[in-house]
Design an enzyme around this catalytic site. Structure first.
Site, PDB file in Angstrom:
ATOM      1  N   GLU A  18      29.182 -20.152  15.126  1.00  0.00           N
ATOM      2  CA  GLU A  18      28.906 -21.133  14.081  1.00  0.00           C
ATOM      3  C   GLU A  18      27.649 -20.860  13.247  1.00  0.00           C
ATOM      4  OE1 GLU A  18      27.895 -24.994  14.099  1.00  0.00           O
ATOM      5  OE2 GLU A  18      25.933 -24.606  14.913  1.00  0.00           O
ATOM      6  N   ASN A  19      26.794 -19.930  13.682  1.00  0.00           N
ATOM      7  CA  ASN A  19      25.612 -19.567  12.895  1.00  0.00           C
ATOM      8  C   ASN A  19      25.651 -18.112  12.441  1.00  0.00           C
ATOM      9  OD1 ASN A  19      23.938 -21.593  15.222  1.00  0.00           O
ATOM     10  ND2 ASN A  19      24.071 -22.119  13.070  1.00  0.00           N
ATOM     11  N   HIS A  65      27.940 -26.687  11.985  1.00  0.00           N
ATOM     12  CA  HIS A  65      27.804 -25.883  10.762  1.00  0.00           C
ATOM     13  C   HIS A  65      29.128 -25.275  10.303  1.00  0.00           C
ATOM     14  CE1 HIS A  65      23.504 -26.181  10.278  1.00  0.00           C
ATOM     15  NE2 HIS A  65      23.307 -25.846  11.538  1.00  0.00           N
TER      16      HIS A  65
END
Length: 277
Positions: free
Chosen positions: A55-56, A84
């Protein structure tokens, strides 16, 4: 001469199933490290199934279709995410096309993509659930403790092997979820804080638990971001742009070993490796 008594038959030990989970991949450094290390880790640890939280992975915020494909090519069987997930807009349509990329299951009905997946492996079916907490999180999602009950009940009709990535800020919420699901799923491992915790254990009813797996991101950083801008923010309270740090990367995760017949965990082990380009 009397015949020798036949030796009693012994049951062979069940063939174990190993799931490798890697925590939040941060930016290009994290992506490169996972691409380089994941195939090696699968061989070294005799991994049957690999899950990566991505997610990052796009500059520290969100994930793109291209990055998701690259992580799967690096032998990630499933990619989980978190708060995110919507930061890169091109991912929205991709979520509908790629079932191996998950978003938290407790988004409201109608949100793109899915939060669960069951995949067939050589040793049986594996269920994966992506779940997001609410305490101190920016999105007010459906209550994860209520949502997860129905999701797990439905998944257990197909397989006892169920892995939950609980993307949450508060340690108390993650610990509570571990106890809530003890004996119902194979593992509950937290993500989001980017800092690995030392509380890994198998709970009394057979669920492996760790509050946070940590991140796959730059070692010399503030949870993946460049140190100087973060310090400046704390010192001045003025807005600052946090770029992804560079340098050696720490690969953090967990290895869960379980009995595929029952889905119950035998052990959970923290995984930590350092990678330099």
């Amino acid at each position: 001469m009397s015949e020798a008594a036949a030796e009693p038959a012994t049951e062979s030990a069940p063939e174990l199933f190993r799931i490798l989970f890697l925590g939040d991949v941060v930016g290009e450094p994290g992506r490169k490290a996972v691409a380089a290390m994941l195939p090696e880790l699968r061989d070294e640890l005799k991994v049957d199934f690999a899950i990566v939280n991505g997610e990052n992975s796009a500059g520290g915020r969100g994930i793109t279709p291209k990055i998701a494909i690259s992580l799967m090519r690096a032998k990630a069987d499933v990619i989980t995410t978190g708060d995110h997930i919507w930061d890169q807009k091109e991912i929205i349509s991709f979520l509908g096309d790629e079932p191996r990329l998950l978003r938290p299951v407790n988004y409201p009905e109608g949100a793109p993509g899915k939060g669960t997946l069951i995949l067939q492996t050589k040793k049986g079916k594996v269920g994966i659930i992506n779940l997001q907490g609410r305490t101190f999180m920016r999105d007010a999602l459906e209550n994860p403790f209520s949502v997860i009950n129905e999701v797990v009940d439905e998944m257990r009709r197909e397989t006892p092997i169920i892995f939950v990535d609980f993307h949450a800020e508060a340690t108390s919420e993650k610990v509570a979820m571990g106890w809530h699901l003890d004996g119902k799923v194979s593992a509950v491992v937290g993500t989001h804080t980017h800092v690995p915790t030392a509380d890994e254990r198998v709970l009394p009813n057979g669920t492996a638990f760790q509050s946070d797996a940590g991140m796959c991101g730059p070692l010399d950083s503030v949870i993946g971001s460049q140190i100087e801008p973060v310090l400046e923010k704390f010192l001045t309270q003025l807005p600052a742009k946090f770029g992804v740090a560079r340098g050696p990367v720490r690969i953090n995760g967990a290895l869960v070993t379980l009995n595929p017949a029952t889905g119950k965990a035998v052990s959970i082990e923290r995984i930590a490796r350092t990678w330099e380009e």
